[in-house]
Design a protein around this motif. Structure first.
Motif, PDB file in Angstrom:
ATOM      1  N   LYS A 141     -44.342  51.283  25.049  1.00 15.48           N
ATOM      2  CA  LYS A 141     -45.782  51.119  25.250  1.00 15.48           C
ATOM      3  C   LYS A 141     -46.332  52.360  25.929  1.00 15.48           C
ATOM      4  CE  LYS A 141     -45.066  46.150  25.742  1.00 15.48           C
ATOM      5  NZ  LYS A 141     -43.607  46.292  25.479  1.00 15.48           N
TER       6      LYS A 141
ATOM      7  N   GLY B 251     -42.464  44.829  29.838  1.00 18.00           N
ATOM      8  CA  GLY B 251     -42.415  44.173  28.545  1.00 18.00           C
ATOM      9  C   GLY B 251     -40.984  43.983  28.079  1.00 18.00           C
TER      10      GLY B 251
ATOM     11  N   ASN C  63     -51.963  37.005  30.799  1.00 14.89           N
ATOM     12  CA  ASN C  63     -52.279  37.491  29.456  1.00 14.89           C
ATOM     13  C   ASN C  63     -53.774  37.412  29.171  1.00 14.89           C
ATOM     14  OD1 ASN C  63     -49.703  38.245  28.664  1.00 14.89           O
ATOM     15  ND2 ASN C  63     -49.165  36.183  27.986  1.00 14.89           N
TER      16      ASN C  63
ATOM     17  N   GLU D 120     -48.614  39.698  15.450  1.00 18.90           N
ATOM     18  CA  GLU D 120     -49.587  40.298  16.360  1.00 18.90           C
ATOM     19  C   GLU D 120     -50.378  41.399  15.665  1.00 18.90           C
ATOM     20  OE1 GLU D 120     -49.686  41.998  20.947  1.00 18.90           O
ATOM     21  OE2 GLU D 120     -47.772  41.792  19.901  1.00 18.90           O
TER      22      GLU D 120
ATOM     23  N   LYS E  83     -48.866  49.960  21.551  1.00 22.22           N
ATOM     24  CA  LYS E  83     -47.655  49.149  21.595  1.00 22.22           C
ATOM     25  C   LYS E  83     -46.876  49.396  20.308  1.00 22.22           C
ATOM     26  CE  LYS E  83     -46.310  44.285  22.249  1.00 22.22           C
ATOM     27  NZ  LYS E  83     -46.852  42.919  22.502  1.00 22.22           N
TER      28      LYS E  83
ATOM     29  N   HIS F  72     -53.279  30.852  20.429  1.00 20.59           N
ATOM     30  CA  HIS F  72     -52.424  31.684  21.276  1.00 20.59           C
ATOM     31  C   HIS F  72     -51.402  30.773  21.929  1.00 20.59           C
ATOM     32  CE1 HIS F  72     -51.134  34.567  24.281  1.00 20.59           C
ATOM     33  NE2 HIS F  72     -52.107  35.417  24.018  1.00 20.59           N
TER      34      HIS F  72
ATOM     35  N   ASP G 191     -51.961  40.015  24.389  1.00 16.94           N
ATOM     36  CA  ASP G 191     -50.572  39.719  24.043  1.00 16.94           C
ATOM     37  C   ASP G 191     -50.466  38.563  23.054  1.00 16.94           C
ATOM     38  OD1 ASP G 191     -47.874  39.693  23.837  1.00 16.94           O
ATOM     39  OD2 ASP G 191     -47.460  39.281  25.940  1.00 16.94           O
ATOM     40  N   TRP G 192     -50.744  38.862  21.790  1.00 15.06           N
ATOM     41  CA  TRP G 192     -50.794  37.839  20.752  1.00 15.06           C
ATOM     42  C   TRP G 192     -49.491  37.722  19.973  1.00 15.06           C
ATOM     43  CZ3 TRP G 192     -54.753  34.406  20.002  1.00 15.06           C
ATOM     44  CH2 TRP G 192     -55.901  34.630  20.771  1.00 15.06           C
TER      45      TRP G 192
END
Length: 430
Positions: free
Chosen positions: A65, A60, A284, A106, A86, A277, A301-302
């Motif tokens: 995380k 990332g 993802n 997110e 996260k 998205h 993963d927004w």
């Protein structure tokens, strides 16, 4: 090294939230119980009793995380024991910590997705909150456990040639994107969407940088032409063709001159702007098969989730697909998106207008970033002259390099296949 924060009061749910893994570990089951109750993830008379797993998740580009495992006082339908954590912050890396603000949307989206009627599959939110003043946030969700219990293995970005049934997987993602966007346009999501996810293209514009001049674009096309000659075996034949490169050299600087008209057009059709998205690449998502064997998906993963021009969402999904898939299936995928969008309650879309907006967005994005790919690839793969093809481990195992090559190829392939002469004529009227 960034000065650490241990705990800070979240803006949305009103709990003190841990800013890094050590604080979360110290908070233990007591904090998790309060947090999960506050988010509605467990009943008020249930509790987290034990932490069974607590380990770093590498990778990332932003905060720390974790993989988290928990036990509950009692089972409830839909509870997960394998969770993902996260953080927005990484106090050990000033560079990574600088991106902490990206997580705010997110976090808000995770809270929005708790609606039991949410239209697409996303990782279940167990707790999510953010402190905007410091950019400190945490997101705890269901963990997508790849390769188990009917879930397919995780597929790497720009490695679709290793994935079975490529088109089936992209149909699933496109359906999900169309369903979410259409549900939003139908007014079926929380009113929080307009408050927390307004259409603010100046904030969402991932191509934002000082625009190149038409002359700079011309020089970058010439640089690409040299790359195409030297490394022809790494590129689709149609984008190394001399006639195409000459066409690009003529059209790309003229397109760059018209960027104000491009941006005006991309903001001028409200029906083509919706919550979506922006980066729904294959990596993802997680996938499974329904009872009839069709591929279904959930999206991960927004970051940067917001209202956007739908062309941005489509390019974000398809940019890393195989070039052959673009050539064989783009019209089909656009039709699937439009049908799903309307079926979810959105207005009827003009497919040709959507296709035009896709061309405008790809043109802007590609000229902003993808003509810089050749020197980046060479810097990451200094022995590129010895690479046999895209599957050569010297290229395939270097993620950033292979991504640059595939996405650049898709940008140029689309430019070759779409009538950008007509686009330029259209822009002169704006």
């Amino acid at each position: 090294m960034v000065a650490p924060i241990d705990w800070i009061r979240g803006d949305m749910l009103g709990l003190d939230l841990p800013a890094h893994p050590q604080s979360l570990e110290q908070g233990g089951p007591d904090f998790l119980t309060r947090a999960f109750r506050a988010a509605g993830a467990i009943a008020a008379d249930n509790a987290v009793t034990h932490i069974t797993e607590f380990r770093d998740c590498p990778g990332g580009s932003t905060g720390k995380k974790l993989f988290l495992g928990v036990e509950y006082a009692r089972d409830e339908p839909g509870l997960h024991r394998q969770l993902f954590v996260k953080f927005s912050r990484d106090f050990d890396s000033e560079r990574r910590d600088a991106a902490r603000i990206q997580m705010e949307l997110e976090v808000r989206f995770a809270l929005l997705s708790r609606d039991p009627n949410f239209p697409i599959a996303v990782a279940k939110c167990y707790f999510s909150d953010f402190h905007a003043e410091t950019g400190t946030g945490i997101l705890i969700t269901q963990r997508a456990v790849f390769g188990e219990n009917g879930v397919e293995p995780h597929y790497g970005k720009c490695l679709d040639y290793l994935m079975p049934d490529q088109i089936g997987h992209y149909r699933a993602i496109i359906r999900a994107l169309g369903r979410l966007a259409g549900t939003h346009k139908a007014g079926k999501l929380s009113s929080d969407v307009e408050r927390y996810f307004p259409f603010e293209p100046e904030k969402l514009d991932v191509s934002a940088r000082n625009a190149y001049s038409p002359e700079q674009i011309g020089r970058r096309v010439a640089r690409y032409a040299e790359f195409a000659k030297t490394y022809a075996h790494l590129l689709p034949a149609q984008i190394r063709d001399e006639a195409f490169i000459a066409q690009l050299a003529d059209q790309a600087p003229r397109f760059q001159q018209m960027l104000p008209a491009v941006r005006k057009e991309l903001m001028s059709h409200p029906d083509l702007i919706a919550l979506c998205h922006w980066n729904a690449n294959i990596d993802n998502a997680w996938f499974w098969r329904d009872e009839d064997g069709a591929v279904e998906c959930g999206l991960l993963d927004w970051g940067n989730v917001s209202q956007m021009n739908l062309a941005m969402a489509l390019w974000g999904c398809l940019s890393a697909a195989e070039t052959d898939l673009w050539n064989a299936h783009l019209d089909e995928l656009l039709a699937i998106f439009v049908a799903e969008f309307e079926s979810a309650g959105g207005p009827k879309l003009d497919v040709e207008l959507l296709h035009l907006h896709l061309a405008l967005y790809i043109g802007e994005m590609g000229l902003a970033w993808m003509l810089d790919a050749p020197p980046l690839i060479l810097s990451m793969v200094p022995d590129l002259a010895e690479v046999q093809d895209r599957t050569d481990p010297r290229l395939a195992n270097r993620e950033s390099a292979r991504n640059q090559l595939v996405i650049m190829s898709n940008f140029l392939n689309f430019w070759r296949g779409y009538d950008y002469g007509r686009v330029l004529e259209f822009l002169t009227t704006k």
